[in-house]
Every structure is written in structure tokens, then in C-alpha cells.
Design a protein around this motif. Sequence first.
Motif, PDB file in Angstrom:
ATOM      1  N   ILE A 300       5.288  10.859  44.700  1.00 21.55           N
ATOM      2  CA  ILE A 300       6.691  11.278  44.718  1.00 21.55           C
ATOM      3  C   ILE A 300       7.602  10.093  44.438  1.00 21.55           C
ATOM      4  CG2 ILE A 300       8.498  12.425  46.047  1.00 21.55           C
ATOM      5  CD1 ILE A 300       6.077  14.194  45.485  1.00 21.55           C
ATOM      6  N   GLU A 302      11.651   8.988  42.733  1.00 18.96           N
ATOM      7  CA  GLU A 302      13.017   9.520  42.626  1.00 18.96           C
ATOM      8  C   GLU A 302      13.141  10.466  41.431  1.00 18.96           C
ATOM      9  OE1 GLU A 302      17.178   9.421  43.962  1.00 18.96           O
ATOM     10  OE2 GLU A 302      15.732   7.912  44.613  1.00 18.96           O
ATOM     11  N   ALA A 305      11.178  13.734  42.110  1.00 24.38           N
ATOM     12  CA  ALA A 305      11.870  14.576  43.089  1.00 24.38           C
ATOM     13  C   ALA A 305      13.075  15.272  42.447  1.00 24.38           C
ATOM     14  CB  ALA A 305      12.309  13.746  44.284  1.00 24.38           C
ATOM     15  N   LYS A 306      13.802  14.547  41.621  1.00 27.57           N
ATOM     16  CA  LYS A 306      14.958  15.125  40.935  1.00 27.57           C
ATOM     17  C   LYS A 306      14.525  16.226  39.975  1.00 27.57           C
ATOM     18  CE  LYS A 306      19.062  13.726  38.306  1.00 27.57           C
ATOM     19  NZ  LYS A 306      19.786  12.565  37.687  1.00 27.57           N
ATOM     20  N   SER A 309      13.504  19.375  41.862  1.00 30.95           N
ATOM     21  CA  SER A 309      14.689  20.075  42.362  1.00 30.95           C
ATOM     22  C   SER A 309      15.406  20.840  41.255  1.00 30.95           C
ATOM     23  CB  SER A 309      15.643  19.067  43.011  1.00 30.95           C
ATOM     24  OG  SER A 309      16.804  19.698  43.480  1.00 30.95           O
ATOM     25  N   ALA A 343       8.078   9.643  50.901  1.00 29.42           N
ATOM     26  CA  ALA A 343       7.999  10.856  50.076  1.00 29.42           C
ATOM     27  C   ALA A 343       8.843  11.975  50.667  1.00 29.42           C
ATOM     28  CB  ALA A 343       6.547  11.301  49.937  1.00 29.42           C
ATOM     29  N   LEU A 346      12.552  11.413  50.131  1.00 28.84           N
ATOM     30  CA  LEU A 346      12.978  11.720  48.757  1.00 28.84           C
ATOM     31  C   LEU A 346      13.080  13.224  48.522  1.00 28.84           C
ATOM     32  CD1 LEU A 346      11.073   9.157  46.497  1.00 28.84           C
ATOM     33  CD2 LEU A 346      13.561   9.471  46.633  1.00 28.84           C
ATOM     34  N   LEU A 347      12.076  13.957  48.966  1.00 27.35           N
ATOM     35  CA  LEU A 347      12.083  15.408  48.759  1.00 27.35           C
ATOM     36  C   LEU A 347      13.239  16.063  49.513  1.00 27.35           C
ATOM     37  CD1 LEU A 347       8.239  16.053  48.971  1.00 27.35           C
ATOM     38  CD2 LEU A 347       9.670  16.179  46.916  1.00 27.35           C
ATOM     39  N   TYR A 350      16.623  15.745  47.786  1.00 30.18           N
ATOM     40  CA  TYR A 350      16.858  16.698  46.697  1.00 30.18           C
ATOM     41  C   TYR A 350      16.644  18.149  47.150  1.00 30.18           C
ATOM     42  CZ  TYR A 350      17.351  12.757  43.573  1.00 30.18           C
ATOM     43  OH  TYR A 350      17.829  11.613  42.967  1.00 30.18           O
ATOM     44  N   ILE A 352      14.268  19.834  48.590  1.00 30.50           N
ATOM     45  CA  ILE A 352      13.012  20.514  48.271  1.00 30.50           C
ATOM     46  C   ILE A 352      12.251  20.778  49.563  1.00 30.50           C
ATOM     47  CG2 ILE A 352      10.820  20.372  47.032  1.00 30.50           C
ATOM     48  CD1 ILE A 352      12.263  18.306  45.185  1.00 30.50           C
TER      49      ILE A 352
END
Length: 479
Positions: A300, A302, A305-306, A309, A343, A346-347, A350, A352
Amino acid sequence: MKLTFLIPPVLDGEKPAERTAGCTRVVVAAPNIYELTVVALLEKEGYKNIFYKDFVYNKETTSDFANFLKGDNSDVYYIWTVNLSINNDLIALEMIRKYHPTSFVVFMGPGPTFFIDKCLKSGYEIVVRGEPEIIVRDWTNALRDGQDWELVAGISFLKKGVKVDNASAPLMKELDALPFPARHFINDKVYRNPKLKLTPYTTIVTSRNCPFKCIYCVPSSLTFAREIEFKKEHNKKPFISFRSIESVDAELKELYEQGYKAIGFMDDNFIWTEERTVALCDVIHKYNFKWGCQARVDAITENIAKALSNSGCGYVDLGVESFNDEILAFIKKGITRKQIYSAIKLLKKYHIPVKLNILIGTSPLETKETLKDTLKRAKALRVDQIMFNIVSPFPGTEFYKLAKENNWILTGDYVPTDVQRESILNYPHLSSKEMERILFQNNLRYFLSPYFIVSQMRRFSSFKEFIYALKVLKIKLFG
């Protein structure tokens, strides 16, 4: 020839086995796209007289199965068998033999790939070892064309009472040559994924296998069959096989046109490189699917993750197993606690939804204290969902060898168990009963906690969805 693919009913008194993941009993019905890909390949070869009978989905009985067999005249029956279904499927074989002593029965999947001898009772059973599509095609064609099917690579059978194991068949490197699963055989069935809460729902794979070295790991039933067979000869995991972005695009376009709204990607590991992941996300976004996948925490980034999303990702399923770095190192997970936190951060950034998988007992370093710490840390993260399971010493894994050598298996050797509620693992300091109790208590405390109930309620778009989720939860907790 008449060819019939069977999912036999429950014949052994147990709950039905889930045949795609392969290591649990059914909680939520899922289409077996691995088997349906074999069906599609036979259709591509020109076979017109193919039937697909799922006795489990329709909750049919032993009597229903017997009545079906009495009136049937198939030349070949194909059964996708996993470890948890093998005893049930052998009862099905006995029933088939009662009415059709000379019809062929072809076993596929990880169960027969490992337990070859159990599946061979006469000269009319064929075990397809490992990756099945090309083997099944070649064997069925040889039977149809009057050629010597005994020469087909990748099969085992009895000849004059003696077992014959032909040489392994080569694995497929490029998957684009395979047709899409023959989903038209299941058009009358409705499948759901509670994490996505949209129907119609189906599953897809874009790759096969995973290169990582987790000692306990049993991937999807297809990959597990692939690994068991490949490791016998090469003593290492098989290479990863991929589909092209164009192939995935074509299948998603077809599913979109058929009215599907939700997709579960069944890849053992969906995220490989940023370039591939972003390209896949772009394709998914084009058809506006709600979707989810399985991934490693160290994959994961950036950018990923983007992309997830922006493309409507409804969940990422992370196998973290433990928050203890010593245990993670022992089981060769290849990740650290710091990476798990990174991770998830980050998720969440966004938006998620995250599902964590916690696996109890993966290492002799596991204690009640390490478990308590892991479970505390997992709950404190307030992710969308946590799944608790108990590790099982699956044949073909490094953990199985360790467990056998150290007498950690309560039953002496592996017997199929549902990792969602049963344990045959028995450490001197942590018994199977203790692990089962910890599993049940944590499931109860988590799934009935105010946080989980409130957070999930916000995601339901209808009362019907809520009632369905309650039924799933009941099965999950109590069987």
C-alpha cells in the motif's frame, strides 16, 4: 458425450464446505469461478451437452441427489474438491457408483491433488492434479476422440488396481488464452458480498499465486492445488501467472453489460506494481463497479491508495495475522507492525474500508499475552471489520512439517477443520481448546460491540440488506 459438473449436497452431516477459498464452511455462498472456467474451456472445445448441478445452493438432500443420479446418464462427472469437502465428495462417489459404475468421475482441486489415494476406488476415477484447465481439456478430448487418455499429463488413476501418477502438467504462464468463466450456468443464482452490499455480485481473478514465504499460507483453492503439485517436483512455490489489462477489461465490460454491480477480486495478492494496479483501477472505474480485493500491507503506497479510492474500492482485505514483530518474523510474513499501521493509515486517509485478518496460533511464540496484545491493537484501530481464525497445519505448507515434527497436531496428523471455529493445533503452552475459546470470545465481543454495530448500520441502504447481514453474522458466530 454428456458432461456434468457437480457440487454434491451435504452427505456427511457437516456444514457445506466453501470451495473457492477452500478452508472454511460456507458462510456466504460464492460462485466457483475456477470450476466455471474449466466448464467454459470445454464449451470452447465444442462440447454442447454440459450440465452444472449445485445441490448446495439449492439446499437439496441426499434423496434429491439419489433421484437425480437414478434419472441421469452422464458419461463424466466432474467434482471440484477441497480438503473440507473430501469426505463428503467420497460419499457422493459411492452414490454415483451405485447407479453409474462405469461413468468417469473426475476430481479437481487441492483435496484430490494431495489425497490422491483416497479418490481412486476403481478404474473410472481420474484425479486431476494441480492447475486443472488444460489437463481436463486434454483428458476429455482424448476420451471423446477414442485416444489413449492414460497418456495425458497431470492425472492419476488406477490401472489393474495399481495407481498410476503421470508426470505433472506444465503450468500456464499467460492466462489470457483461457475463456471467461461460464457464468451463464449460474444465472438463476444470486450471490452477495456483505462487505460490498450490492448485487448482482460475482468474483474475478487477474493473477495466480503469490511469491511470499508465509509458512502457514493456504491461498485460494486453485492456487493451493497449483502449489501442492508444483512443490512436489520443484520444492518451491510456482511462478506468478498474470492476465493482461486488456483481458480484464474485456471481462469487466461483459459483466457490466450483463448487469453486475459488485466485484470481488480473488487474487491471492491483487496489488503488485503501482503501474499495474493503477491500470486495473482505471478499468474498474470505467464500468463503475463497487469492488474489493486482498492485498499485503507492504504494497500500500500513497498512489495506490488514491487509485483504489478513485475507482470505487469498497474494501481491502489485509492479512496481518499478528502485531508481534517476533511472530511475524518467525512465520516469514515479510512485514512489520510499523508497516501494518502505515498501510491502514493510508487506506483510512482515502476512506477505503479495511478488513483485518488475524490468525491465532501461527507460531510457537504465540501465548495468551501475545494474543491479548494483538487483539487489543487490532480493535483499537477501529477498522471496518476484523476476521479472527485459527491457523491449521495444512499439508504442503512449511508449518505442517513443523507441526508434525514437534507433535503440535492434536489428532496426530492433519484432518480437515474449519479455521473459523475449530483447531487441531495443540501447543504445550496453548491448547486447541484455549485457542477455540479465545476465537469465539473475540468474535462475540467484536461483532456484537456497539462500535461494530453502529459503523455497519450506516452502510446499509435497505432493511433487506440488514436482515441478510444478521443471518450471515449468525452463521459466522454459531455455525
